[in-house]
Motif scaffolding. Structure first.
Motif, mmCIF file in Angstrom:
data_model
loop_
_atom_site.group_PDB
_atom_site.id
_atom_site.type_symbol
_atom_site.label_atom_id
_atom_site.label_comp_id
_atom_site.label_asym_id
_atom_site.label_seq_id
_atom_site.Cartn_x
_atom_site.Cartn_y
_atom_site.Cartn_z
ATOM 1 N N ARG A 195 0.847 -1.208 0.000
ATOM 2 C CA ARG A 195 0.000 0.000 0.000
ATOM 3 C C ARG A 195 0.880 1.255 0.000
ATOM 4 N NH1 ARG A 195 -5.435 1.323 1.555
ATOM 5 N NH2 ARG A 195 -5.643 3.375 2.532
ATOM 6 N N ASP A 196 1.858 1.278 0.890
ATOM 7 C CA ASP A 196 2.714 2.459 1.003
ATOM 8 C C ASP A 196 3.551 2.680 -0.255
ATOM 9 O OD1 ASP A 196 1.776 3.061 3.518
ATOM 10 O OD2 ASP A 196 3.426 2.070 4.582
ATOM 11 N N ALA A 197 3.829 1.615 -0.999
ATOM 12 C CA ALA A 197 4.613 1.747 -2.227
ATOM 13 C C ALA A 197 3.901 2.589 -3.276
ATOM 14 C CB ALA A 197 4.925 0.365 -2.793
ATOM 15 N N LEU A 198 2.586 2.736 -3.114
ATOM 16 C CA LEU A 198 1.797 3.505 -4.089
ATOM 17 C C LEU A 198 1.682 4.986 -3.743
ATOM 18 C CD1 LEU A 198 -1.110 0.931 -4.604
ATOM 19 C CD2 LEU A 198 0.981 1.199 -5.966
ATOM 20 N N ARG A 199 2.208 5.395 -2.610
ATOM 21 C CA ARG A 199 2.101 6.802 -2.204
ATOM 22 C C ARG A 199 2.825 7.746 -3.157
ATOM 23 N NH1 ARG A 199 -0.271 7.445 2.736
ATOM 24 N NH2 ARG A 199 -0.522 5.502 3.932
ATOM 25 N N GLY A 200 3.796 7.223 -3.868
ATOM 26 C CA GLY A 200 4.499 8.053 -4.839
ATOM 27 C C GLY A 200 3.606 8.577 -5.945
ATOM 28 N N PHE A 201 2.487 7.875 -6.197
ATOM 29 C CA PHE A 201 1.546 8.331 -7.221
ATOM 30 C C PHE A 201 0.759 9.574 -6.774
ATOM 31 C CE2 PHE A 201 1.297 3.636 -8.549
ATOM 32 C CZ PHE A 201 2.290 3.799 -9.500
ATOM 33 N N LEU A 243 -5.636 5.734 -1.838
ATOM 34 C CA LEU A 243 -5.077 4.385 -1.738
ATOM 35 C C LEU A 243 -6.186 3.335 -1.680
ATOM 36 C CD1 LEU A 243 -2.135 5.084 0.725
ATOM 37 C CD2 LEU A 243 -1.959 4.586 -1.717
ATOM 38 N N ASP A 244 -7.296 3.672 -1.034
ATOM 39 C CA ASP A 244 -8.450 2.763 -1.036
ATOM 40 C C ASP A 244 -8.977 2.561 -2.451
ATOM 41 O OD1 ASP A 244 -8.245 2.518 1.689
ATOM 42 O OD2 ASP A 244 -10.135 3.530 2.155
ATOM 43 N N LEU A 245 -8.995 3.641 -3.231
ATOM 44 C CA LEU A 245 -9.489 3.542 -4.602
ATOM 45 C C LEU A 245 -8.502 2.789 -5.500
ATOM 46 C CD1 LEU A 245 -11.246 6.983 -5.032
ATOM 47 C CD2 LEU A 245 -12.306 4.731 -5.246
ATOM 48 N N PHE A 246 -7.212 2.929 -5.228
ATOM 49 C CA PHE A 246 -6.239 2.116 -5.963
ATOM 50 C C PHE A 246 -6.539 0.632 -5.757
ATOM 51 C CE2 PHE A 246 -2.554 5.441 -5.771
ATOM 52 C CZ PHE A 246 -3.186 6.199 -6.737
ATOM 53 N N LEU A 247 -6.878 0.284 -4.517
ATOM 54 C CA LEU A 247 -7.230 -1.109 -4.229
ATOM 55 C C LEU A 247 -8.519 -1.493 -4.935
ATOM 56 C CD1 LEU A 247 -6.810 -3.759 -2.711
ATOM 57 C CD2 LEU A 247 -7.991 -2.730 -0.748
ATOM 58 N N SER A 248 -9.512 -0.609 -4.875
ATOM 59 C CA SER A 248 -10.811 -0.910 -5.474
ATOM 60 C C SER A 248 -10.732 -1.015 -6.993
ATOM 61 C CB SER A 248 -11.837 0.158 -5.084
ATOM 62 O OG SER A 248 -13.104 -0.136 -5.623
ATOM 63 N N TYR A 249 -9.715 -0.386 -7.603
ATOM 64 C CA TYR A 249 -9.610 -0.497 -9.057
ATOM 65 C C TYR A 249 -9.471 -1.955 -9.492
ATOM 66 C CZ TYR A 249 -9.058 1.155 -13.768
ATOM 67 O OH TYR A 249 -9.288 1.413 -15.104
ATOM 68 N N GLY A 250 -8.968 -2.786 -8.602
ATOM 69 C CA GLY A 250 -8.868 -4.208 -8.911
ATOM 70 C C GLY A 250 -10.208 -4.887 -9.096
ATOM 71 N N SER A 251 -11.291 -4.235 -8.668
ATOM 72 C CA SER A 251 -12.633 -4.795 -8.871
ATOM 73 C C SER A 251 -13.141 -4.568 -10.283
ATOM 74 C CB SER A 251 -13.622 -4.164 -7.872
ATOM 75 O OG SER A 251 -13.855 -2.789 -8.179
ATOM 76 N N ASN A 252 -12.453 -3.748 -11.066
ATOM 77 C CA ASN A 252 -12.953 -3.405 -12.399
ATOM 78 C C ASN A 252 -12.690 -4.464 -13.462
ATOM 79 O OD1 ASN A 252 -13.965 -0.935 -11.437
ATOM 80 N ND2 ASN A 252 -11.968 0.053 -11.694
ATOM 81 N N PRO A 253 -11.465 -4.974 -13.627
ATOM 82 C CA PRO A 253 -11.259 -5.979 -14.675
ATOM 83 C C PRO A 253 -12.209 -7.170 -14.627
ATOM 84 C CG PRO A 253 -9.151 -5.142 -13.929
ATOM 85 C CD PRO A 253 -10.185 -4.552 -13.007
#
Length: 328
Positions: A195-201, A243-253
């Motif tokens: 999760r923290d690795a995505l903070r750069g975005f 960051l929650d939405l980054f996780l939720s994007y996995g629900s799209n494919p």
């Protein structure tokens, strides 16, 4: 007698010249570009209560005209449409909301509101009902695609057309290096390190990069867009929302087959205006739309993720022609 005739001739010549000038001016006015004709259209800035949320939106154009619902991406808000709205509002009723946690809409903490695409789509659907939108065309970009397609699948008869600008509904295009840390997080959502690795975005450099990467002329990109977006991203607690939405994007494919079935069954008219140099949503994601849609107009632009910043006039022109032909 001669003097009177001379005066009459002079008067006739002057009158003819005046009428010619007026006629030419009127003709020129009719030939103005769509953006110029719409320059005086007033954009209104409104809010509406959706449950406990204040949803901000921009609105312009006659309400009895065909409606366009503009759905923004990450990390921006309805401000990404600040130039497109007046360019279309002379002939269309244009509405552009901010999602919860974005722009000027309410930003409850992620402990109090579930920041998922299912929930945001639910709020946006209720938003359309509260402001009285019965039928409308969608403009979807980035996050706007999973929000808009959820609404479309649930309400297929309300959707009159779709404009797609760098928004995926197919697996193609989600296989480059950019997506690797996101996919790693989807697989192990409880891993704090992933999760923290995505903070750069969420930094200003990353936001500015999204606006400028793949752009043929960086001088066409206003610095106001990324500055506005970053101001909103930097609000306390917004990082956890994103960051929650980054996780939720996995629900799209997993929903892509359902969205593709919607395309095949209902065949909405679709205009593709896609920045082909976008690393987040490359042109490979645009091509598969052709498989499922019969009424499709397809344009790859020499632009990046936020193609409206550099090619907004062209996109507006293509939208006007496409929508005027299909929204009858």
């Amino acid at each position: 007698m001669k003097l009177t005739m001379t005066r009459s001739i002079v008067f006739f010549i002057v009158a003819t010249l005046v009428l010619t000038l007026v006629s030419n001016n009127l003709a020129s006015a009719e030939e103005l570009s769509p953006a110029a004709k719409a320059a005086t259209m007033k954009v209104e800035y409104k809010t509406v209560k959706v449950g406990d949320l204040e949803i901000f939106y921009r609105e312009a154009g006659p309400k009895d005209a065909p409606t366009l619902l503009l759905l923004h991406g990450f990390p921006t808000s309805s401000q990404m449409f600040r130039n497109l709205i007046p360019a279309l509002a002379d002939k269309f009723h244009v509405v552009a909301p901010d999602y919860p946690g974005f722009g000027h809409s309410s930003m409850p903490s992620h402990e109090k509101f579930a920041y998922t695409f299912d929930n945001i789509a639910r709020v946006m659907e209720e938003f359309t009902e509260l402001i009285g939108l019965q039928r409308y065309a969608l403009y979807v970009q980035d996050y706007g695609a999973p929000v808009g397609y959820r609404i479309a699948v649930k309400n297929p008869k309300r959707i009159t057309a779709i404009v797609v600008q760098n928004g995926n509904a197919y697996d193609q295009g989600l296989d480059n290096d950019f997506w690797k840390p996101l996919k790693a997080y989807w697989k192990e959502p409880g891993d704090k390190g992933k999760r923290d690795a995505l903070r750069g975005f969420l930094t200003y450099d990353a936001t500015k990069w999204q606006y400028t990467h793949g752009v043929k002329n960086i001088e066409l990109v206003s610095p106001d867009g990324p500055a506005h977006d970053q101001f909103m991203l930097d609000r306390k607690g917004n990082d956890e929302i994103q960051l929650d939405l980054f996780l939720s994007y996995g629900s799209n494919p997993p929903l892509y087959p359902k969205w593709q079935e919607y395309f095949r069954k209902y065949q909405p008219p679709v205009l593709i205006v896609w920045g082909k140099n976008d690393l987040l949503f490359p042109a490979a994601g645009a091509e598969p739309y052709k498989r499922d849609l019969k009424n499709i107009e397809y344009h790859l632009l020499d632009a990046g993720h936020f193609a409206l910043e550099t090619d907004g006039d062209y996109i507006a022109m293509k939208m006007r022609a496409f929508l005027e032909k299909n929204l009858k």
